[in-house]
Design a protein around this motif. Structure first.
Motif, PDB file in Angstrom:
ATOM      1  N   GLU A 739      -0.019   0.910   1.241  1.00 30.72           N
ATOM      2  CA  GLU A 739       1.293   0.453   0.791  1.00 30.72           C
ATOM      3  C   GLU A 739       1.545  -0.996   1.180  1.00 30.72           C
ATOM      4  OE1 GLU A 739       3.528   4.791   1.205  1.00 30.72           O
ATOM      5  OE2 GLU A 739       4.559   2.946   1.797  1.00 30.72           O
ATOM      6  N   LEU A 740       1.200  -1.362   2.404  1.00 32.14           N
ATOM      7  CA  LEU A 740       1.405  -2.742   2.853  1.00 32.14           C
ATOM      8  C   LEU A 740       0.509  -3.699   2.078  1.00 32.14           C
ATOM      9  CD1 LEU A 740       1.669  -2.221   6.721  1.00 32.14           C
ATOM     10  CD2 LEU A 740       3.518  -2.747   5.127  1.00 32.14           C
ATOM     11  N   SER A 741      -0.694  -3.241   1.726  1.00 31.17           N
ATOM     12  CA  SER A 741      -1.604  -4.076   0.946  1.00 31.17           C
ATOM     13  C   SER A 741      -1.035  -4.360  -0.440  1.00 31.17           C
ATOM     14  CB  SER A 741      -2.964  -3.388   0.831  1.00 31.17           C
ATOM     15  OG  SER A 741      -3.833  -4.137   0.020  1.00 31.17           O
ATOM     16  N   VAL A 742      -0.457  -3.336  -1.071  1.00 29.92           N
ATOM     17  CA  VAL A 742       0.155  -3.518  -2.387  1.00 29.92           C
ATOM     18  C   VAL A 742       1.334  -4.475  -2.296  1.00 29.92           C
ATOM     19  CG1 VAL A 742       1.437  -2.361  -4.222  1.00 29.92           C
ATOM     20  CG2 VAL A 742      -0.624  -1.293  -3.275  1.00 29.92           C
ATOM     21  N   GLN A 743       2.179  -4.295  -1.266  1.00 31.49           N
ATOM     22  CA  GLN A 743       3.349  -5.163  -1.095  1.00 31.49           C
ATOM     23  C   GLN A 743       2.949  -6.620  -0.903  1.00 31.49           C
ATOM     24  OE1 GLN A 743       5.781  -3.613   2.075  1.00 31.49           O
ATOM     25  NE2 GLN A 743       5.897  -1.575   1.142  1.00 31.49           N
ATOM     26  N   SER A 744       1.833  -6.855  -0.184  1.00 24.41           N
ATOM     27  CA  SER A 744       1.413  -8.226   0.092  1.00 24.41           C
ATOM     28  C   SER A 744       0.962  -8.961  -1.163  1.00 24.41           C
ATOM     29  CB  SER A 744       0.283  -8.234   1.127  1.00 24.41           C
ATOM     30  OG  SER A 744      -0.902  -7.674   0.578  1.00 24.41           O
ATOM     31  N   ARG A 745       0.616  -8.187  -2.203  1.00 27.42           N
ATOM     32  CA  ARG A 745       0.140  -8.805  -3.440  1.00 27.42           C
ATOM     33  C   ARG A 745       1.268  -9.062  -4.435  1.00 27.42           C
ATOM     34  NH1 ARG A 745      -4.020  -4.618  -2.914  1.00 27.42           N
ATOM     35  NH2 ARG A 745      -5.887  -5.550  -1.999  1.00 27.42           N
TER      36      ARG A 745
END
Length: 746
Positions: A739-745
């Protein structure tokens, strides 16, 4: 930027990266003069740049990024290498010199080639024949036995998985630190410590010789004798100053045991450590100016004339915090001058009165060390477990020997080095730093203040620091604030990093400050007294990766069924350690050592493996990355903390909570872990994530550590569990990481 080759980069690209037109033209001409062809590998291209010192520390970081990421954008190297020791450099290292002397005899004249080529073979020898390795290494350190050991290793007792090391030997390890020696060359007039006070950044660096240090330690040891008894446990809860180092060595010299307490702990945590260790006294400060040390998240602190540290807008009490936790005697040090500026309890002593009690002896500047067996306890340190109290790990006199030897081999600590590492005696790096320096003949460099700002960097420059230790969070701060611009760090021959996962780009910035000298990554544990994997100055290095197991350390990577993978095969799994390791713990004060480290571990070559708890990834070429903990201990800003400890506090933070699960989630670029709390609410109750995040942060900071913060709260209906009802925190950690990886993009 990443699609061009280095030959296609032009002057305009360099100007956009921050160079002046003149600098850009000069760099372009230098690149054209190098033998850089399309047939060269990415590794060889980068090697040409760094060995010829093309990339200057004064160049802006975007320029270093441009060239590094351009060269390696299509590389199949795993991982990309940035530092390449020459044979000449290798032969000047401790281990390289040692191998040149002993390699042919140990490995055979036909097998030994040189320190770089033969390093893997020599490491294998150290694992297979630790007795021979240690018999030679002990002569390299400032170790003096009053009674020498009967042998190096005794494995006759099957109940001792790690064996019995140096049986029968008697010494005082603090005395070894303080006495002059010819090998390593450590005369009385050598500089033992250099330091500077924050706010005095333009003043001369202060210096103290080995003889002066010994006299100060003996004065304090006499005062300890006047107030305590041999064998007493005595805590230290101060910043890492010259006085803190003196107190540490004096406690050990007097035959007592240091109890390590970090100066950011809340009263409950202090009280737990005093109780578990049965401490008879504690040294602390009346107040502190400057900063809580780098090991503890680098919060900027402002000066105060009261008994607290002020940090991040909060007041963090010192003496008043300690007395909430301690019924025992407290010795209170002032920050400046002689007066502590606070009202003391009747049983407590000011530093001035404490020293006066020692001066009543006939010769207060002389002290006869208390010599004890090698297995006597000198330090009680703490490491968070998965349940209840933190594990109390006693360091015997073997632990400093192991620590100093690994500093000698992996970090190449030599006579003449000036070694600085912002840390604290409450964490393993504090005692480690002391023994790295004083048992190898190096100078310890201390900055009494915040390591975050330019003042610290100027101290590194002015003190001529040659070895600089860091934690990744601190490097990130230096890089983002650009506070070190214009300073000369080119005397630094080597950096070290530990405590948390390194960020590749931050390390690129750090290494570039000293013409891409190596950053030696270290990963170990308090219970090991050192690292189990590390970098080596005899091997090419990759950012954020480990290149070898530590000397004499054998590692085995286990699959999900506990079956070892073949050696040198790329794989991912839980690490197991071969059990014969000098300095590793063989007891805990408040837990079953065998159950914690050996129960349930598989056999390997006839010996049960030692549990460490990390999940590691071994890549092509043998380089290693740590991917997290196999148990539920997380790493918050370099401080290991168990999920159970966090959850115990959060469960009581609000009546709406049914249960919580705490996980540490590393960011996509392998930066520091973020604390995420999953929550299941009681039936019929409502709340929102932000409200709970604030409540959790307040509860954790009040009851565990004021430097911890909750990054994310996620409310869920239920937790994933095993068939035996155990919470699957790893599943939640992986979910949150995605989830954090998606948000960072976005």
């Amino acid at each position: 930027m990443g699609k061009k080759s280095i030959k296609e980069l032009g002057v305009d690209d360099f100007v956009k990266a921050g160079l002046s037109p003149a600098e850009a033209n000069e760099l372009k001409q230098v690149l054209l003069s190098l033998p850089l062809s399309h047939s060269l590998s990415s590794t060889d291209t980068w090697r040409h740049l760094v060995t010829r010192r093309v990339l200057k520390p004064s160049y802006p970081h975007p320029l270093h990024q441009l060239l590094y990421y351009t060269i390696y954008h299509s590389s199949s190297s795993s991982p990309p290498l940035y530092c390449f020791p020459s044979l000449e450099q290798a032969r000047c290292t401790n281990l390289g010199r040692f191998m040149e002397i002993h390699g042919s005899r140990i490995l055979g004249s036909s097998s030994y080639k040189d320190p770089i080529t033969s390093f893997p073979l020599f490491h294998h020898f150290s694992v297979q024949h630790p007795e021979m390795y240690w018999s030679l290494i002990l002569k390299e350190l400032s170790i003096s036995f009053v009674q020498p050991p009967n042998c190096i290793l005794d494995t006759s007792d099957p109940s001792k998985h790690g064996g019995t090391w140096l049986p029968g030997s008697v010494l005082n390890i603090a005395d070894c630190c303080l006495q002059p020696s010819s090998h390593p060359n450590k005369p009385d007039d050598s500089i033992a410590i250099v330091w500077r006070e924050e706010g005095s950044d333009d003043s001369e660096v202060n210096r103290i010789t080995l003889k002066q240090l010994r006299q100060q330690v003996m004065l304090v040891a006499n005062a300890i004798d006047a107030n305590f008894s041999k064998g007493d446990a005595i805590a230290i809860d101060t910043q890492m100053t010259v006085n803190a180092v003196v107190i540490y060595l004096a406690i050990v010299l007097a035959g007592c045991a240091v109890v390590s307490i970090a100066d950011s702990f809340a009263p409950k945590e202090i009280a737990t450590r005093l109780r578990v260790s049965n401490a008879k006294g504690i040294f602390t400060q009346a107040f502190a100016n400057g900063v809580l040390q780098a090991w503890e998240m680098f919060r900027v602190l402002r000066r105060s004339n009261e008994d607290f540290i002020s940090g991040g807008g909060r007041k963090i009490p010192l003496y008043s915090r300690v007395i909430k936790a301690a019924a025992c005697k407290v010795i209170v040090l002032p920050v400046i001058g002689d007066d502590v500026a606070v009202q003391l309890r009747e049983q407590d002593l000011s530093w001035k009165d404490f020293l006066s009690s020692g001066r009543q002896s006939s010769r207060s500047d002389h002290y006869s060390p208390v010599y004890q067996s090698v297995d006597s306890v000198t330090n009680i340190l703490f490491s968070s477990g998965t349940t209840g109290d933190p594990k109390a790990i006693p360091w015997t006199q073997l632990a400093p020997i192991r620590s100093a030897a690994d500093g000698w081999a992996a970090i190449d600590v030599q006579v003449g080095d000036v070694y600085c590492w912002p840390t604290n005696l409450g964490w393993v790096m504090g005692p480690t730093l002391i023994y790295h320096c004083f048992l190898n003949g190096a100078t310890l460099a201390l900055y009494h203040g915040s390591p975050q700002g330019r003042g610290f960097g100027k101290f590194v420059q002015d003190a001529g620091v040659t070895i600089l230790g860091t934690v990744p969070s601190l490097v990130k701060t230096w890089k983002s604030t650009r506070c070190m611009e214009g300073l000369d760090w080119t005397k630094i021959k080597l950096f070290c990093s530990t405590g948390e996962t390194s960020n590749v780009d931050d390390d690129l910035w750090l290494s570039s400050r000293s013409y891409y000298n190596p950053i030696i990554e270290l990963c170990g544990g308090t219970e090991l007294a050192s690292s189990y994997i590390a970098g080596s100055p005899l091997q090419p290095q990759a950012f954020g990766a480990f290149s070898t197991a530590s000397m004499t350390t054998g590692i085995v990577i286990l699959d999900e069924n506990g079956v070892p993978y073949p050696e040198n095969v790329p794989c991912v799994g839980e690490v197991g350690l071969l059990p014969l390791s000098l300095g590793a713990s063989d007891r805990l004060l408040n837990a079953d050592h065998d159950a914690v480290y050996f129960k349930g571990m598989p056999m390997y070559n006839g010996k049960v493996l030692r549990r460490h708890g990390d999940i590691i990834k071994r890549m092509v070429g043998g380089y290693i990355i740590v991917q997290g903990r196999a148990d539920d201990t997380m790493n918050l800003g370099g401080i290991k903390t168990s999920s159970i400890e966090i959850e115990r506090v959060c469960d009581r933070a609000d009546e709406c909570i049914l249960e919580t699960a705490a996980v540490g989630v590393a960011t996509e670029n392998r930066g520091p872990e973020q604390l995420v709390i999953f929550v299941v609410l009681k039936k019929g109750y409502n709340s929102n994530a932000e409200t709970l995040r604030m409540k959790f942060s307040k509860a954790i900071q009040s009851n565990l550590n004021p430097l911890f913060k909750v990054s994310v709260v996620k409310i869920v209906l239920e937790f994933p569990r095993t068939s035996s009802n155990k919470i699957l925190r790893r599943v939640m950690r992986d979910q949150m990481k995605r989830e954090l990886s998606v948000q960072s993009r976005l």
